[in-house]
Design a protein around this motif. Structure first.
Motif, PDB file in Angstrom:
ATOM      1  N   PRO A 237       0.829  -1.226   0.000  1.00  0.00           N
ATOM      2  CA  PRO A 237       0.000   0.000   0.000  1.00  0.00           C
ATOM      3  C   PRO A 237       0.853   1.262   0.000  1.00  0.00           C
ATOM      4  CG  PRO A 237       0.030  -0.966   2.180  1.00  0.00           C
ATOM      5  CD  PRO A 237       0.744  -1.936   1.291  1.00  0.00           C
ATOM      6  N   ALA A 238       1.351   1.617  -1.161  1.00  0.00           N
ATOM      7  CA  ALA A 238       2.197   2.800  -1.318  1.00  0.00           C
ATOM      8  C   ALA A 238       2.017   3.353  -2.720  1.00  0.00           C
ATOM      9  CB  ALA A 238       3.660   2.450  -1.074  1.00  0.00           C
ATOM     10  N   SER A 239       2.456   4.598  -2.916  1.00  0.00           N
ATOM     11  CA  SER A 239       2.383   5.223  -4.233  1.00  0.00           C
ATOM     12  C   SER A 239       3.248   6.471  -4.221  1.00  0.00           C
ATOM     13  CB  SER A 239       0.931   5.595  -4.587  1.00  0.00           C
ATOM     14  OG  SER A 239       0.375   6.466  -3.616  1.00  0.00           O
ATOM     15  N   ALA A 240       3.542   6.970  -5.406  1.00  0.00           N
ATOM     16  CA  ALA A 240       4.235   8.243  -5.570  1.00  0.00           C
ATOM     17  C   ALA A 240       3.799   8.824  -6.902  1.00  0.00           C
ATOM     18  CB  ALA A 240       5.755   8.071  -5.518  1.00  0.00           C
ATOM     19  N   HIS A 241       4.052  10.093  -7.089  1.00  0.00           N
ATOM     20  CA  HIS A 241       3.599  10.741  -8.325  1.00  0.00           C
ATOM     21  C   HIS A 241       4.416  10.304  -9.541  1.00  0.00           C
ATOM     22  CE1 HIS A 241       2.138  13.361  -5.049  1.00  0.00           C
ATOM     23  NE2 HIS A 241       1.118  13.573  -5.868  1.00  0.00           N
ATOM     24  N   PHE A 242       5.737  10.155  -9.359  1.00  0.00           N
ATOM     25  CA  PHE A 242       6.624   9.876 -10.491  1.00  0.00           C
ATOM     26  C   PHE A 242       7.710   8.886 -10.092  1.00  0.00           C
ATOM     27  CE2 PHE A 242       4.887  14.093 -11.141  1.00  0.00           C
ATOM     28  CZ  PHE A 242       4.491  14.061 -12.475  1.00  0.00           C
ATOM     29  N   ASP A 243       8.297   8.266 -11.112  1.00  0.00           N
ATOM     30  CA  ASP A 243       9.499   7.452 -10.949  1.00  0.00           C
ATOM     31  C   ASP A 243      10.452   7.787 -12.084  1.00  0.00           C
ATOM     32  OD1 ASP A 243      11.103   5.191  -9.826  1.00  0.00           O
ATOM     33  OD2 ASP A 243      10.720   4.347 -11.814  1.00  0.00           O
ATOM     34  N   VAL A 244      11.754   7.827 -11.766  1.00  0.00           N
ATOM     35  CA  VAL A 244      12.794   8.022 -12.766  1.00  0.00           C
ATOM     36  C   VAL A 244      13.669   6.772 -12.746  1.00  0.00           C
ATOM     37  CG1 VAL A 244      14.714   9.455 -13.543  1.00  0.00           C
ATOM     38  CG2 VAL A 244      12.756  10.516 -12.398  1.00  0.00           C
ATOM     39  N   ASP A 245      13.817   6.105 -13.888  1.00  0.00           N
ATOM     40  CA  ASP A 245      14.549   4.842 -13.907  1.00  0.00           C
ATOM     41  C   ASP A 245      16.048   5.065 -14.056  1.00  0.00           C
ATOM     42  OD1 ASP A 245      15.092   5.281 -16.622  1.00  0.00           O
ATOM     43  OD2 ASP A 245      13.704   3.739 -17.334  1.00  0.00           O
ATOM     44  N   ALA A 246      16.813   3.977 -14.192  1.00  0.00           N
ATOM     45  CA  ALA A 246      18.275   4.067 -14.204  1.00  0.00           C
ATOM     46  C   ALA A 246      18.813   4.868 -15.380  1.00  0.00           C
ATOM     47  CB  ALA A 246      18.865   2.662 -14.215  1.00  0.00           C
ATOM     48  N   ALA A 247      18.045   4.937 -16.462  1.00  0.00           N
ATOM     49  CA  ALA A 247      18.472   5.689 -17.645  1.00  0.00           C
ATOM     50  C   ALA A 247      17.972   7.126 -17.639  1.00  0.00           C
ATOM     51  CB  ALA A 247      17.996   4.988 -18.906  1.00  0.00           C
ATOM     52  N   GLY A 248      17.180   7.498 -16.629  1.00  0.00           N
ATOM     53  CA  GLY A 248      16.651   8.851 -16.552  1.00  0.00           C
ATOM     54  C   GLY A 248      15.278   9.024 -17.151  1.00  0.00           C
ATOM     55  N   ALA A 249      14.660   7.938 -17.622  1.00  0.00           N
ATOM     56  CA  ALA A 249      13.315   8.030 -18.192  1.00  0.00           C
ATOM     57  C   ALA A 249      12.283   8.218 -17.079  1.00  0.00           C
ATOM     58  CB  ALA A 249      12.999   6.777 -18.987  1.00  0.00           C
ATOM     59  N   VAL A 250      11.211   8.934 -17.394  1.00  0.00           N
ATOM     60  CA  VAL A 250      10.214   9.341 -16.404  1.00  0.00           C
ATOM     61  C   VAL A 250       8.903   8.595 -16.616  1.00  0.00           C
ATOM     62  CG1 VAL A 250       8.843  11.297 -15.546  1.00  0.00           C
ATOM     63  CG2 VAL A 250      11.252  11.636 -16.205  1.00  0.00           C
ATOM     64  N   ALA A 251       8.269   8.205 -15.516  1.00  0.00           N
ATOM     65  CA  ALA A 251       6.918   7.630 -15.552  1.00  0.00           C
ATOM     66  C   ALA A 251       6.066   8.326 -14.500  1.00  0.00           C
ATOM     67  CB  ALA A 251       6.954   6.133 -15.280  1.00  0.00           C
ATOM     68  N   GLN A 252       4.773   8.446 -14.766  1.00  0.00           N
ATOM     69  CA  GLN A 252       3.837   9.069 -13.823  1.00  0.00           C
ATOM     70  C   GLN A 252       2.829   8.025 -13.345  1.00  0.00           C
ATOM     71  OE1 GLN A 252       1.925  12.660 -15.173  1.00  0.00           O
ATOM     72  NE2 GLN A 252       0.775  12.935 -13.288  1.00  0.00           N
ATOM     73  N   TYR A 253       2.530   8.067 -12.032  1.00  0.00           N
ATOM     74  CA  TYR A 253       1.622   7.103 -11.409  1.00  0.00           C
ATOM     75  C   TYR A 253       0.424   7.758 -10.730  1.00  0.00           C
ATOM     76  CZ  TYR A 253       5.644   4.012 -11.993  1.00  0.00           C
ATOM     77  OH  TYR A 253       6.679   3.293 -12.528  1.00  0.00           O
ATOM     78  N   VAL A 254       0.572   9.017 -10.333  1.00  0.00           N
ATOM     79  CA  VAL A 254      -0.477   9.729  -9.602  1.00  0.00           C
ATOM     80  C   VAL A 254      -0.594  11.128 -10.195  1.00  0.00           C
ATOM     81  CG1 VAL A 254      -1.235  10.605  -7.334  1.00  0.00           C
ATOM     82  CG2 VAL A 254       0.013   8.433  -7.486  1.00  0.00           C
ATOM     83  N   LYS A 255      -1.810  11.635 -10.346  1.00  0.00           N
ATOM     84  CA  LYS A 255      -1.995  13.005 -10.815  1.00  0.00           C
ATOM     85  C   LYS A 255      -1.302  13.973  -9.847  1.00  0.00           C
ATOM     86  CE  LYS A 255      -6.109  14.171 -12.257  1.00  0.00           C
ATOM     87  NZ  LYS A 255      -7.591  14.320 -12.310  1.00  0.00           N
ATOM     88  N   VAL A 256      -0.703  15.011 -10.384  1.00  0.00           N
ATOM     89  CA  VAL A 256       0.163  15.886  -9.612  1.00  0.00           C
ATOM     90  C   VAL A 256      -0.517  16.459  -8.374  1.00  0.00           C
ATOM     91  CG1 VAL A 256       1.390  18.087  -9.665  1.00  0.00           C
ATOM     92  CG2 VAL A 256       1.673  16.468 -11.532  1.00  0.00           C
ATOM     93  N   ASN A 257      -1.769  16.863  -8.495  1.00  0.00           N
ATOM     94  CA  ASN A 257      -2.419  17.552  -7.371  1.00  0.00           C
ATOM     95  C   ASN A 257      -3.030  16.593  -6.356  1.00  0.00           C
ATOM     96  OD1 ASN A 257      -4.519  16.634  -8.969  1.00  0.00           O
ATOM     97  ND2 ASN A 257      -5.716  18.529  -8.835  1.00  0.00           N
ATOM     98  N   GLU A 258      -2.901  15.281  -6.596  1.00  0.00           N
ATOM     99  CA  GLU A 258      -3.532  14.325  -5.688  1.00  0.00           C
ATOM    100  C   GLU A 258      -2.584  13.853  -4.585  1.00  0.00           C
ATOM    101  OE1 GLU A 258      -7.011  12.484  -8.543  1.00  0.00           O
ATOM    102  OE2 GLU A 258      -5.266  11.228  -8.092  1.00  0.00           O
ATOM    103  N   TYR A 259      -3.176  13.221  -3.608  1.00  0.00           N
ATOM    104  CA  TYR A 259      -2.492  12.709  -2.429  1.00  0.00           C
ATOM    105  C   TYR A 259      -1.886  11.357  -2.758  1.00  0.00           C
ATOM    106  CZ  TYR A 259      -2.300  11.235   2.598  1.00  0.00           C
ATOM    107  OH  TYR A 259      -1.941  10.808   3.852  1.00  0.00           O
TER     108      TYR A 259
END
Length: 262
Positions: free
Chosen positions: A56-78
């Motif tokens: 039970p965890a989450s974050a807005h973004f992840d940056v992988d080992a190569a620097g690529a970006v992924a989004q998991y949560v809308k910016v204004n959300e908890y």
């Protein structure tokens, strides 16, 4: 599909997939800070999602080992990220993949620089304040944890400087020299709308050497956003590379300008 942020680089979209886990609180809050985390693993974007499907965890973004970006949560959300209710309400959380595991928990330059750039974008486009020690945090600012790890603690100054540089570029302002940048002679002219003999000399050199990245009027001697690009191009012609070709007139650039036939 829920759209990702309007970033100027590719952002992989995992928003709806993470939302399906229930590990997101769909309530909007005003964001006032950015918090950096580490994965505590060498995870891909999909690997992060797989962990959060059962944890039970989450974050807005992840940056992988190569620097690529992924989004998991809308910016204004908890996001369920920092172990602190007020923090989860007010901060934008960015995870980073590790290059090595305990005890160092190192992070590649490509990863942390991409995360700092992403943070700068959020400060410019969402938060509306320049990054500083009072609003760019690591996870351990909010709760009892070593995250984002001892390596990231060691380079916090570099991370902050990179986020500030990104913020300045996204705001379209001339970059602000860091505290350890030795000012060039005539630095009092470092303001838009004031004439600078230093910048004028740079312009003449660019024209004389036919710099094909020169983008300003050859007769201009006004410091403005366009001239940041011109000065960076001139620095590249003098052999500066990477972050050293930053468009900031420092002492080393000034010294090279004085050398004939550089």
């Amino acid at each position: 599909m829920t759209p990702t942020i309007a970033y100027d680089r590719t952002v992989s979209n995992f928003i709806d997939q993470l939302s399906a886990t229930g590990h997101v609180t769909h309530r909007a809050y005003r964001k006032t800070s950015v918090t950096l985390h580490h994965n505590a693993a060498r995870l891909s974007h999909q690997g992060v999602l797989n962990v959060w499907r059962t944890r039970p965890a989450s974050a807005h973004f992840d940056v992988d080992a190569a620097g690529a970006v992924a989004q998991y949560v809308k910016v204004n959300e908890y996001a369920w990220a920092v172990g602190n209710t007020a923090g989860n309400q007010s901060t934008i959380s960015i995870e980073m993949a590790n290059a090595t595991l305990a005890p160092g928990w190192t992070v590649t330059d490509a990863t942390w620089k991409s995360a700092a750039r992403l943070a700068g974008w959020h400060f410019a486009k969402v938060i509306g304040e320049r990054p500083s020690r009072s609003n760019l945090f690591y996870h351990h600012h909010w709760s009892s944890t070593s995250c984002a790890g001892p390596y990231m603690d060691q380079i916090y100054g570099k991370v902050l400087a990179a986020a500030q540089e990104a913020y300045d570029r996204f705001k379209g302002a001339p970059p602000v020299p860091s505290a350890d940048t030795e000012p060039f002679p005539g630095a009092s002219f470092f303001h838009a709308g004031q004439k600078s003999p230093i910048i004028a000399a740079m312009h003449r050199r660019l024209v004389a050497e036919g710099c094909n990245r020169y983008q300003s009027n050859a007769d201009a001697d006004i410091w403005g956003p366009g001239d940041v690009q011109s000065y960076a191009a001139w620095q590249q012609k003098l052999g500066f590379e990477g972050d050293d070709a930053n468009g900031i007139p420092g002492q080393s650039s000034w010294d090279k300008l004085q050398v004939p036939n550089v």
